[in-house]
Design a protein around this motif. Sequence first.
Motif, PDB file in Angstrom:
ATOM      1  N   PHE A   1       0.840  -1.191   0.000  1.00 37.40           N
ATOM      2  CA  PHE A   1       0.000   0.000   0.000  1.00 37.40           C
ATOM      3  C   PHE A   1       0.877   1.243   0.000  1.00 37.40           C
ATOM      4  O   PHE A   1       2.082   1.175   0.247  1.00 37.40           O
ATOM      5  N   ALA A   2       0.248   2.384  -0.271  1.00 37.39           N
ATOM      6  CA  ALA A   2       0.925   3.684  -0.215  1.00 37.39           C
ATOM      7  C   ALA A   2       0.387   4.444   0.988  1.00 37.39           C
ATOM      8  O   ALA A   2      -0.822   4.539   1.188  1.00 37.39           O
ATOM      9  N   HIS A   3       1.280   4.977   1.795  1.00 36.17           N
ATOM     10  CA  HIS A   3       0.914   5.831   2.925  1.00 36.17           C
ATOM     11  C   HIS A   3       1.288   7.259   2.531  1.00 36.17           C
ATOM     12  O   HIS A   3       2.434   7.533   2.183  1.00 36.17           O
ATOM     13  N   VAL A   4       0.304   8.155   2.537  1.00 38.64           N
ATOM     14  CA  VAL A   4       0.531   9.551   2.154  1.00 38.64           C
ATOM     15  C   VAL A   4       0.332  10.424   3.378  1.00 38.64           C
ATOM     16  O   VAL A   4      -0.705  10.348   4.039  1.00 38.64           O
TER      17      VAL A   4
ATOM     18  N   LEU B   1       0.351  14.417   4.566  1.00 40.84           N
ATOM     19  CA  LEU B   1       0.346  15.817   4.147  1.00 40.84           C
ATOM     20  C   LEU B   1       0.823  16.673   5.301  1.00 40.84           C
ATOM     21  O   LEU B   1       0.333  16.548   6.425  1.00 40.84           O
ATOM     22  N   ASP B   2       1.776  17.564   5.007  1.00 38.06           N
ATOM     23  CA  ASP B   2       2.330  18.440   6.043  1.00 38.06           C
ATOM     24  C   ASP B   2       2.630  19.792   5.417  1.00 38.06           C
ATOM     25  O   ASP B   2       3.637  19.946   4.723  1.00 38.06           O
ATOM     26  N   GLY B   3       1.732  20.750   5.614  1.00 36.75           N
ATOM     27  CA  GLY B   3       1.925  22.076   5.038  1.00 36.75           C
ATOM     28  C   GLY B   3       1.950  22.027   3.528  1.00 36.75           C
ATOM     29  O   GLY B   3       0.972  21.665   2.890  1.00 36.75           O
ATOM     30  N   GLU B   4       3.072  22.349   2.946  1.00 35.01           N
ATOM     31  CA  GLU B   4       3.225  22.415   1.488  1.00 35.01           C
ATOM     32  C   GLU B   4       3.790  21.134   0.883  1.00 35.01           C
ATOM     33  O   GLU B   4       4.110  21.098  -0.300  1.00 35.01           O
ATOM     34  N   THR B   5       3.919  20.082   1.694  1.00 35.28           N
ATOM     35  CA  THR B   5       4.575  18.863   1.230  1.00 35.28           C
ATOM     36  C   THR B   5       3.689  17.637   1.427  1.00 35.28           C
ATOM     37  O   THR B   5       3.013  17.514   2.440  1.00 35.28           O
ATOM     38  N   ALA B   6       3.713  16.748   0.453  1.00 36.60           N
ATOM     39  CA  ALA B   6       3.093  15.429   0.565  1.00 36.60           C
ATOM     40  C   ALA B   6       4.224  14.409   0.542  1.00 36.60           C
ATOM     41  O   ALA B   6       5.023  14.382  -0.397  1.00 36.60           O
ATOM     42  N   ALA B   7       4.308  13.585   1.586  1.00 34.92           N
ATOM     43  CA  ALA B   7       5.327  12.543   1.663  1.00 34.92           C
ATOM     44  C   ALA B   7       4.653  11.200   1.435  1.00 34.92           C
ATOM     45  O   ALA B   7       3.678  10.865   2.116  1.00 34.92           O
ATOM     46  N   VAL B   8       5.156  10.438   0.480  1.00 34.99           N
ATOM     47  CA  VAL B   8       4.584   9.138   0.136  1.00 34.99           C
ATOM     48  C   VAL B   8       5.574   8.051   0.532  1.00 34.99           C
ATOM     49  O   VAL B   8       6.750   8.112   0.181  1.00 34.99           O
ATOM     50  N   THR B   9       5.082   7.071   1.283  1.00 37.43           N
ATOM     51  CA  THR B   9       5.882   5.904   1.651  1.00 37.43           C
ATOM     52  C   THR B   9       5.195   4.684   1.069  1.00 37.43           C
ATOM     53  O   THR B   9       4.001   4.468   1.301  1.00 37.43           O
ATOM     54  N   LEU B  10       5.921   3.894   0.287  1.00 35.02           N
ATOM     55  CA  LEU B  10       5.386   2.661  -0.305  1.00 35.02           C
ATOM     56  C   LEU B  10       5.843   1.477   0.539  1.00 35.02           C
ATOM     57  O   LEU B  10       7.042   1.290   0.756  1.00 35.02           O
ATOM     58  N   VAL B  11       4.871   0.733   1.049  1.00 28.39           N
ATOM     59  CA  VAL B  11       5.127  -0.346   1.994  1.00 28.39           C
ATOM     60  C   VAL B  11       4.633  -1.655   1.389  1.00 28.39           C
ATOM     61  O   VAL B  11       3.586  -1.692   0.745  1.00 28.39           O
ATOM     62  N   ALA B  12       5.372  -2.726   1.603  1.00 30.14           N
ATOM     63  CA  ALA B  12       4.964  -4.045   1.109  1.00 30.14           C
ATOM     64  C   ALA B  12       5.218  -5.094   2.177  1.00 30.14           C
ATOM     65  O   ALA B  12       6.023  -4.899   3.086  1.00 30.14           O
ATOM     66  N   THR B  13       4.509  -6.204   2.062  1.00 28.84           N
ATOM     67  CA  THR B  13       4.733  -7.372   2.908  1.00 28.84           C
ATOM     68  C   THR B  13       5.572  -8.358   2.109  1.00 28.84           C
ATOM     69  O   THR B  13       5.224  -8.671   0.973  1.00 28.84           O
ATOM     70  N   PRO B  14       6.671  -8.829   2.684  1.00 24.90           N
ATOM     71  CA  PRO B  14       7.509  -9.777   1.944  1.00 24.90           C
ATOM     72  C   PRO B  14       6.747 -11.053   1.595  1.00 24.90           C
ATOM     73  O   PRO B  14       5.815 -11.441   2.292  1.00 24.90           O
ATOM     74  N   ASN B  15       7.151 -11.699   0.534  1.00 22.95           N
ATOM     75  CA  ASN B  15       6.515 -12.944   0.085  1.00 22.95           C
ATOM     76  C   ASN B  15       6.956 -14.159   0.903  1.00 22.95           C
ATOM     77  O   ASN B  15       6.569 -15.275   0.598  1.00 22.95           O
ATOM     78  N   ASP B  16       7.757 -13.950   1.963  1.00 25.71           N
ATOM     79  CA  ASP B  16       8.250 -15.082   2.749  1.00 25.71           C
ATOM     80  C   ASP B  16       7.266 -15.558   3.815  1.00 25.71           C
ATOM     81  O   ASP B  16       7.554 -16.494   4.561  1.00 25.71           O
ATOM     82  N   GLY B  17       6.094 -14.916   3.901  1.00 23.99           N
ATOM     83  CA  GLY B  17       5.080 -15.336   4.856  1.00 23.99           C
ATOM     84  C   GLY B  17       5.330 -14.863   6.278  1.00 23.99           C
ATOM     85  O   GLY B  17       4.614 -15.259   7.190  1.00 23.99           O
ATOM     86  N   SER B  18       6.321 -14.018   6.482  1.00 25.01           N
ATOM     87  CA  SER B  18       6.668 -13.561   7.833  1.00 25.01           C
ATOM     88  C   SER B  18       5.638 -12.590   8.414  1.00 25.01           C
ATOM     89  O   SER B  18       5.571 -12.412   9.621  1.00 25.01           O
ATOM     90  N   GLY B  19       4.880 -11.943   7.543  1.00 20.12           N
ATOM     91  CA  GLY B  19       3.904 -10.957   8.017  1.00 20.12           C
ATOM     92  C   GLY B  19       4.522  -9.618   8.341  1.00 20.12           C
ATOM     93  O   GLY B  19       3.833  -8.716   8.807  1.00 20.12           O
ATOM     94  N   GLY B  20       5.805  -9.479   8.101  1.00 20.86           N
ATOM     95  CA  GLY B  20       6.479  -8.203   8.353  1.00 20.86           C
ATOM     96  C   GLY B  20       6.171  -7.197   7.268  1.00 20.86           C
ATOM     97  O   GLY B  20       5.345  -7.443   6.380  1.00 20.86           O
ATOM     98  N   THR B  21       6.794  -6.059   7.356  1.00 21.75           N
ATOM     99  CA  THR B  21       6.642  -5.029   6.328  1.00 21.75           C
ATOM    100  C   THR B  21       8.010  -4.530   5.888  1.00 21.75           C
ATOM    101  O   THR B  21       8.961  -4.533   6.663  1.00 21.75           O
ATOM    102  N   ASP B  22       8.088  -4.123   4.651  1.00 25.98           N
ATOM    103  CA  ASP B  22       9.299  -3.524   4.084  1.00 25.98           C
ATOM    104  C   ASP B  22       8.923  -2.188   3.481  1.00 25.98           C
ATOM    105  O   ASP B  22       7.933  -2.097   2.735  1.00 25.98           O
ATOM    106  N   VAL B  23       9.688  -1.143   3.785  1.00 28.02           N
ATOM    107  CA  VAL B  23       9.515   0.137   3.106  1.00 28.02           C
ATOM    108  C   VAL B  23      10.287   0.029   1.796  1.00 28.02           C
ATOM    109  O   VAL B  23      11.496  -0.179   1.792  1.00 28.02           O
ATOM    110  N   LEU B  24       9.563   0.126   0.685  1.00 24.48           N
ATOM    111  CA  LEU B  24      10.180  -0.036  -0.634  1.00 24.48           C
ATOM    112  C   LEU B  24      10.710   1.272  -1.185  1.00 24.48           C
ATOM    113  O   LEU B  24      11.706   1.288  -1.902  1.00 24.48           O
ATOM    114  N   ALA B  25      10.011   2.366  -0.899  1.00 22.59           N
ATOM    115  CA  ALA B  25      10.422   3.661  -1.449  1.00 22.59           C
ATOM    116  C   ALA B  25       9.760   4.783  -0.668  1.00 22.59           C
ATOM    117  O   ALA B  25       8.693   4.601  -0.069  1.00 22.59           O
TER     118      ALA B  25
END
Length: 90
Positions: free
Chosen positions: A48-51, A53-77
């Motif tokens: 998913f994408a987490h957006v 908003l802070d004043g004049e800036t939008a910060a986007v974080t792209l998060v994924a769950t690894p395919n290893d079944g761990s249920g963890g999360t990885d920040v991709l970008a």
Amino acid sequence: GTRLPPTPVIVTGAAGKQRPLNTAFMGHQAHNNPQYRSIFSRGMVWGFAHVQLDGETAAVTLVATPNDGSGGTDVLARHSFVRRSGSMDG
């Protein structure tokens, strides 16, 4: 008539079904829209994408769950965009 930067477009849909990137379609879009600039693309992930908003800036974080079944999360970008038109006052 203004010279604004391109409108940021965020497309995420990996929570519905894992799909590979459609590289033929991406090439077609890039050829027909030279102003188009892909900042990040990845297929075959749950995420998913987490957006924020802070004043004049939008910060986007792209998060994924690894395919290893761990249920963890990885920040991709992460990427930030500054408001295209400046202040909304006036």
